[in-house]
Scaffold this active site. Structure first.
Site, mmCIF file in Angstrom:
data_model
loop_
_atom_site.group_PDB
_atom_site.id
_atom_site.type_symbol
_atom_site.label_atom_id
_atom_site.label_comp_id
_atom_site.label_asym_id
_atom_site.label_seq_id
_atom_site.Cartn_x
_atom_site.Cartn_y
_atom_site.Cartn_z
ATOM 1 N N GLY A 13 48.401 82.792 -51.323
ATOM 2 C CA GLY A 13 48.492 83.722 -50.196
ATOM 3 C C GLY A 13 49.590 83.363 -49.214
ATOM 4 O O GLY A 13 50.688 82.941 -49.594
ATOM 5 N N ILE A 85 39.070 81.628 -44.647
ATOM 6 C CA ILE A 85 38.248 82.453 -45.542
ATOM 7 C C ILE A 85 37.679 83.639 -44.760
ATOM 8 O O ILE A 85 37.663 83.621 -43.529
ATOM 9 C CB ILE A 85 37.065 81.646 -46.144
ATOM 10 C CG1 ILE A 85 36.157 81.077 -45.026
ATOM 11 C CG2 ILE A 85 37.574 80.531 -47.048
ATOM 12 C CD1 ILE A 85 34.847 80.476 -45.545
ATOM 13 N N GLY A 143 32.915 94.139 -38.729
ATOM 14 C CA GLY A 143 32.575 93.345 -39.915
ATOM 15 C C GLY A 143 33.070 91.922 -39.855
ATOM 16 O O GLY A 143 32.962 91.181 -40.837
ATOM 17 N N GLN A 144 33.641 91.512 -38.703
ATOM 18 C CA GLN A 144 34.242 90.177 -38.640
ATOM 19 C C GLN A 144 33.910 89.440 -37.332
ATOM 20 O O GLN A 144 34.784 88.807 -36.740
ATOM 21 C CB GLN A 144 35.755 90.267 -38.789
ATOM 22 C CG GLN A 144 36.206 90.642 -40.204
ATOM 23 C CD GLN A 144 37.653 90.288 -40.445
ATOM 24 O OE1 GLN A 144 38.523 90.640 -39.676
ATOM 25 N NE2 GLN A 144 37.919 89.560 -41.530
ATOM 26 N N TYR A 147 34.829 85.853 -38.142
ATOM 27 C CA TYR A 147 36.275 85.627 -38.313
ATOM 28 C C TYR A 147 37.012 85.850 -36.991
ATOM 29 O O TYR A 147 37.902 85.083 -36.617
ATOM 30 C CB TYR A 147 36.767 86.591 -39.392
ATOM 31 C CG TYR A 147 38.187 86.409 -39.870
ATOM 32 C CD1 TYR A 147 38.484 85.559 -40.937
ATOM 33 C CD2 TYR A 147 39.229 87.128 -39.295
ATOM 34 C CE1 TYR A 147 39.784 85.431 -41.403
ATOM 35 C CE2 TYR A 147 40.538 86.997 -39.760
ATOM 36 C CZ TYR A 147 40.802 86.151 -40.816
ATOM 37 O OH TYR A 147 42.094 86.026 -41.270
ATOM 38 N N PRO A 177 49.085 86.889 -37.652
ATOM 39 C CA PRO A 177 49.512 87.929 -38.587
ATOM 40 C C PRO A 177 48.566 89.124 -38.527
ATOM 41 O O PRO A 177 47.370 88.970 -38.257
ATOM 42 C CB PRO A 177 49.416 87.254 -39.961
ATOM 43 C CG PRO A 177 49.206 85.801 -39.695
ATOM 44 C CD PRO A 177 48.557 85.714 -38.353
HETATM 45 N N1 CAA Z 1 38.972 99.431 -39.842
HETATM 46 C C1 CAA Z 1 38.549 100.705 -39.650
HETATM 47 N N2 CAA Z 1 37.344 101.134 -40.057
HETATM 48 C C2 CAA Z 1 36.548 100.255 -40.697
HETATM 49 C C3 CAA Z 1 36.917 98.922 -40.926
HETATM 50 C C4 CAA Z 1 38.196 98.540 -40.484
HETATM 51 N N3 CAA Z 1 38.641 97.315 -40.683
HETATM 52 N N4 CAA Z 1 35.917 98.290 -41.574
HETATM 53 C C5 CAA Z 1 34.949 99.205 -41.741
HETATM 54 N N5 CAA Z 1 35.335 100.394 -41.234
HETATM 55 C C6 CAA Z 1 34.606 101.635 -41.254
HETATM 56 C C7 CAA Z 1 34.424 102.166 -42.680
HETATM 57 O O1 CAA Z 1 35.576 102.879 -43.122
HETATM 58 C C8 CAA Z 1 33.229 103.065 -42.513
HETATM 59 O O2 CAA Z 1 33.634 104.281 -41.895
HETATM 60 P P1 CAA Z 1 33.013 105.702 -42.354
HETATM 61 O O3 CAA Z 1 31.581 105.625 -41.987
HETATM 62 O O4 CAA Z 1 33.834 106.679 -41.580
HETATM 63 O O5 CAA Z 1 33.245 105.768 -43.841
HETATM 64 C C9 CAA Z 1 32.366 102.298 -41.495
HETATM 65 O O6 CAA Z 1 33.274 101.408 -40.814
HETATM 66 C C10 CAA Z 1 31.273 101.467 -42.157
HETATM 67 O O7 CAA Z 1 31.895 100.707 -43.186
HETATM 68 P P2 CAA Z 1 31.215 100.533 -44.633
HETATM 69 O O8 CAA Z 1 30.664 101.841 -45.146
HETATM 70 O O9 CAA Z 1 32.169 99.789 -45.507
HETATM 71 O O10 CAA Z 1 29.936 99.643 -44.230
HETATM 72 P P3 CAA Z 1 29.352 98.383 -44.978
HETATM 73 O O11 CAA Z 1 28.205 97.895 -44.149
HETATM 74 O O12 CAA Z 1 29.129 98.697 -46.413
HETATM 75 O O13 CAA Z 1 30.524 97.291 -44.896
HETATM 76 C C11 CAA Z 1 32.174 95.959 -43.818
HETATM 77 C C12 CAA Z 1 31.011 96.941 -43.643
HETATM 78 C C13 CAA Z 1 31.665 94.641 -44.395
HETATM 79 C C14 CAA Z 1 32.718 95.750 -42.423
HETATM 80 C C15 CAA Z 1 33.217 96.548 -44.798
HETATM 81 O O14 CAA Z 1 33.572 97.860 -44.388
HETATM 82 C C16 CAA Z 1 34.499 95.730 -44.776
HETATM 83 O O15 CAA Z 1 34.620 94.746 -45.493
HETATM 84 N N6 CAA Z 1 35.464 96.146 -43.944
HETATM 85 C C17 CAA Z 1 36.728 95.453 -43.787
HETATM 86 C C18 CAA Z 1 36.668 94.508 -42.639
HETATM 87 C C19 CAA Z 1 38.050 93.974 -42.429
HETATM 88 O O16 CAA Z 1 38.907 94.641 -41.882
HETATM 89 N N7 CAA Z 1 38.269 92.744 -42.886
HETATM 90 C C20 CAA Z 1 39.582 92.176 -42.803
HETATM 91 C C21 CAA Z 1 39.779 91.345 -44.024
HETATM 92 S S1 CAA Z 1 41.481 90.804 -44.152
HETATM 93 C C22 CAA Z 1 41.583 89.590 -43.046
HETATM 94 O O17 CAA Z 1 40.655 89.167 -42.438
HETATM 95 C C23 CAA Z 1 42.965 89.010 -42.843
HETATM 96 C C24 CAA Z 1 43.406 89.195 -41.455
HETATM 97 O O18 CAA Z 1 43.477 88.249 -40.702
HETATM 98 C C25 CAA Z 1 43.821 90.547 -40.993
#
Ligand code: CAA
Length: 241
Positions: A13, A85, A143-144, A147, A177
């Site tokens: 990564g 992570i 969701g974080q 994090y 980032p």
């Molecule tokens: N941005 C905008 N909308 C988001 C979002 C995000 N990051 N995460 C979730 N949502 C929205 C979904 O699109 C959904 O919207 P709708 O109801 O309009 O469809 C709503 O929130 C609920 O989401 P889920 O249906 O997916 O609900 P869930 O309970 O099944 O899962 C979750 C929730 C675990 C938060 C999952 O959506 C997820 O993994 N989201 C991504 C979270 C994220 O952005 N993680 C970043 C990872 S990368 C990283 O961390 C590196 C870094 O430094 C940037």
């Protein structure tokens, strides 16, 4: 003698790009990894960069690992705290294990690593510490909670350590980032990822190399007046005040 740079999570990564960029800039690089032996072996074969396996969440592992790196390569001049992570879940579903894993790997690791190099840097009157935070530590993220808390903590840690060591030739900076095209980001559910990309004014994910070049900039000998800062690299997705 080439300066020694230690990059945690340095074989995959963003960390992989950082390790390679530092090597390209003339550093003698050590990259740590924790889980993926196969990826680390491949990385080592492709780059010639030394790899070391330990868990940055464990203080004694960091202490022993850094001692080994220093015995083999020399004192650590540049530390890049990159290992991180995700265990994404909304708080109403998050388990204590998901909370602790992220806090310990993404934040406590900065104590574990920095504590074991800082005295040497102070004694030698030179050091560079670059901590990888995140856009989500600046703005919070659905969701974080784990994090975002850890990555916000990274920025506070950076500011305190910068002040403590400013008169010892040591700089401590953070990089925040945005969404970078790595495995971590690609693990985000596709519809959610598309929604995220739509909010990035530059119109794309970032590249790991774009983060890496900022690390080499901050690590340089002539970057001595930049300390305690947070450098944001996110395509204008979030502009921190
Ligand atoms: N941005 C905008 N909308 C988001 C979002 C995000 N990051 N995460 C979730 N949502 C929205 C979904 O699109 C959904 O919207 P709708 O109801 O309009 O469809 C709503 O929130 C609920 O989401 P889920 O249906 O997916 O609900 P869930 O309970 O099944 O899962 C979750 C929730 C675990 C938060 C999952 O959506 C997820 O993994 N989201 C991504 C979270 C994220 O952005 N993680 C970043 C990872 S990368 C990283 O961390 C590196 C870094 O430094 C940037």
């Amino acid at each position: 003698m080439a300066r020694v740079a230690l990059v945690t999570g340095g074989s995959r990564g963003i960390g992989e790009a950082i390790s390679k960029a530092l090597k390209g800039a003339g550093y003698n690089v050590a990259a740590t990894y924790h889980g993926n032996d196969e990826a680390a072996a491949k990385f080592k074969a492709a780059t010639g960069i030394a790899v070391y396996k330990w868990d940055v969440a464990k203080f004694d592992d960091c202490k022993a690992g850094i001692a080994r790196v220093e015995a083999e390569l020399g004192p650590v001049d540049v530390l890049v705290n990159n290992a991180g992570i995700t265990r994404d879940a909304t708080l109403h579903r998050m388990t204590p294990e998901q909370w602790h894993a992220v806090i310990e790997t993404n934040l406590t690791s900065l104590f574990n690593m920095s504590r074991n190099v800082i005295e040497g840097m102070r004694n030698r009157s030179f050091g560079r510490i670059v901590n990888i935070s995140s856009i989500n530590g600046q703005k919070g993220q659905i969701g974080q909670a784990n994090y975002s808390a850890a990555k916000a903590g990274v920025i506070g840690f950076t500011k305190a350590l910068a002040q403590e060591n400013a008169n010892k030739g040591i700089t401590v900076n953070a990089i925040a980032p945005g969404y970078i095209a790595t495995e971590m980001v690609r693990a985000v559910p596709e519809p959610v990822l598309q929604k995220i990309i739509a909010t990035i004014p530059v119109g794309r994910l970032g590249e790991a190399d774009e983060v890496a070049r900022c690390v080499t900039f901050l690590a340089a000998d002539d970057a001595g007046f930049i300390t305690g800062s947070t450098l944001t690299i996110n395509g204008a997705q979030y502009i921190a005040g």
